[in-house]
Design a protein around this motif. Sequence first.
Motif, PDB file in Angstrom:
ATOM      1  N   CYS A  69       4.939  53.898  26.180  1.00 46.69           N
ATOM      2  CA  CYS A  69       5.250  52.521  26.587  1.00 46.69           C
ATOM      3  C   CYS A  69       4.134  51.564  26.186  1.00 46.69           C
ATOM      4  O   CYS A  69       4.392  50.435  25.748  1.00 46.69           O
ATOM      5  CB  CYS A  69       5.499  52.464  28.088  1.00 46.69           C
ATOM      6  N   ARG A  73       4.595  48.381  23.693  1.00 45.31           N
ATOM      7  CA  ARG A  73       4.209  47.001  24.047  1.00 45.31           C
ATOM      8  C   ARG A  73       3.304  46.426  22.970  1.00 45.31           C
ATOM      9  O   ARG A  73       3.480  45.286  22.531  1.00 45.31           O
ATOM     10  CB  ARG A  73       3.469  46.967  25.383  1.00 45.31           C
ATOM     11  N   ALA A  78       8.635  46.194  23.174  1.00 47.99           N
ATOM     12  CA  ALA A  78       8.987  46.533  24.558  1.00 47.99           C
ATOM     13  C   ALA A  78      10.099  45.623  25.076  1.00 47.99           C
ATOM     14  O   ALA A  78      11.046  46.093  25.719  1.00 47.99           O
ATOM     15  CB  ALA A  78       7.754  46.448  25.448  1.00 47.99           C
ATOM     16  N   GLU A  79      10.009  44.339  24.789  1.00 43.08           N
ATOM     17  CA  GLU A  79      11.023  43.403  25.293  1.00 43.08           C
ATOM     18  C   GLU A  79      12.335  43.540  24.543  1.00 43.08           C
ATOM     19  O   GLU A  79      13.410  43.535  25.144  1.00 43.08           O
ATOM     20  CB  GLU A  79      10.493  41.968  25.181  1.00 43.08           C
ATOM     21  N   SER A  80      12.258  43.673  23.222  1.00 42.27           N
ATOM     22  CA  SER A  80      13.488  43.759  22.415  1.00 42.27           C
ATOM     23  C   SER A  80      14.183  45.106  22.613  1.00 42.27           C
ATOM     24  O   SER A  80      15.414  45.194  22.539  1.00 42.27           O
ATOM     25  CB  SER A  80      13.165  43.527  20.937  1.00 42.27           C
ATOM     26  N   GLY A  81      13.408  46.139  22.865  1.00 47.95           N
ATOM     27  CA  GLY A  81      13.964  47.465  23.134  1.00 47.95           C
ATOM     28  C   GLY A  81      13.470  48.503  22.155  1.00 47.95           C
ATOM     29  O   GLY A  81      13.190  48.198  20.987  1.00 47.95           O
ATOM     30  N   PHE A  82      13.359  49.696  22.640  1.00 50.94           N
ATOM     31  CA  PHE A  82      12.886  50.800  21.809  1.00 50.94           C
ATOM     32  C   PHE A  82      13.432  52.097  22.385  1.00 50.94           C
ATOM     33  O   PHE A  82      14.033  52.126  23.456  1.00 50.94           O
ATOM     34  CB  PHE A  82      11.353  50.829  21.734  1.00 50.94           C
ATOM     35  N   ARG A  83      13.249  53.163  21.628  1.00 48.74           N
ATOM     36  CA  ARG A  83      13.752  54.468  22.059  1.00 48.74           C
ATOM     37  C   ARG A  83      12.622  55.485  21.993  1.00 48.74           C
ATOM     38  O   ARG A  83      11.818  55.471  21.060  1.00 48.74           O
ATOM     39  CB  ARG A  83      14.914  54.897  21.152  1.00 48.74           C
ATOM     40  N   GLY A 105      11.567  51.504  17.229  1.00 48.86           N
ATOM     41  CA  GLY A 105      12.004  50.171  17.601  1.00 48.86           C
ATOM     42  C   GLY A 105      11.899  49.220  16.424  1.00 48.86           C
ATOM     43  O   GLY A 105      11.553  49.609  15.305  1.00 48.86           O
ATOM     44  N   TRP A 111      23.968  54.299  18.880  1.00 44.69           N
ATOM     45  CA  TRP A 111      24.205  55.311  19.898  1.00 44.69           C
ATOM     46  C   TRP A 111      25.651  55.759  19.826  1.00 44.69           C
ATOM     47  O   TRP A 111      26.522  54.903  19.714  1.00 44.69           O
ATOM     48  CB  TRP A 111      23.884  54.766  21.299  1.00 44.69           C
TER      49      TRP A 111
END
Length: 114
Positions: A69, A73, A78-83, A105, A111
Amino acid sequence: MSECIFCRIAAGSLPARVVYQDDQAVAFEDVNPQAPVHLLVIPRKHIPNLLGVGEEDEALGGHLMRVACQVAREKGVAESGFRVVANINRDAGQSVDHLHLHVLGGRGLGWPPG
Ligand code: AMP
């Protein structure tokens, strides 16, 4: 010297683009990125994959997730999204037998995964 390439990266004897390291974990850029941000988070301790995480490694497992994490960041995803992905054994396509968390990300991620 270990034959394990990720042990060698953790030891500094194999070059890698390291973005974070501490006494327990190292994060570095994947050499064959599958997304604009593609990092690998590994323990310094050699554990073949998640199945090898024992009771004594529970704190280490949590630490690896926190590092995943943190680097997400720092890379701005982190805000837009990641896996966060851990491939385990043959059907999942695990190719390096040292526990690693992929942090992906910087683009929309499909998915279910392929
Ligand atoms: P997996 O298929 O889940 O075992 O993932 C292994 C990952 O390690 C792949 O995405 C590879 O591109 C990556 N990889 C292999 N060798 C290196 C290396 N020397 N430096 C950085 N990434 C690597």
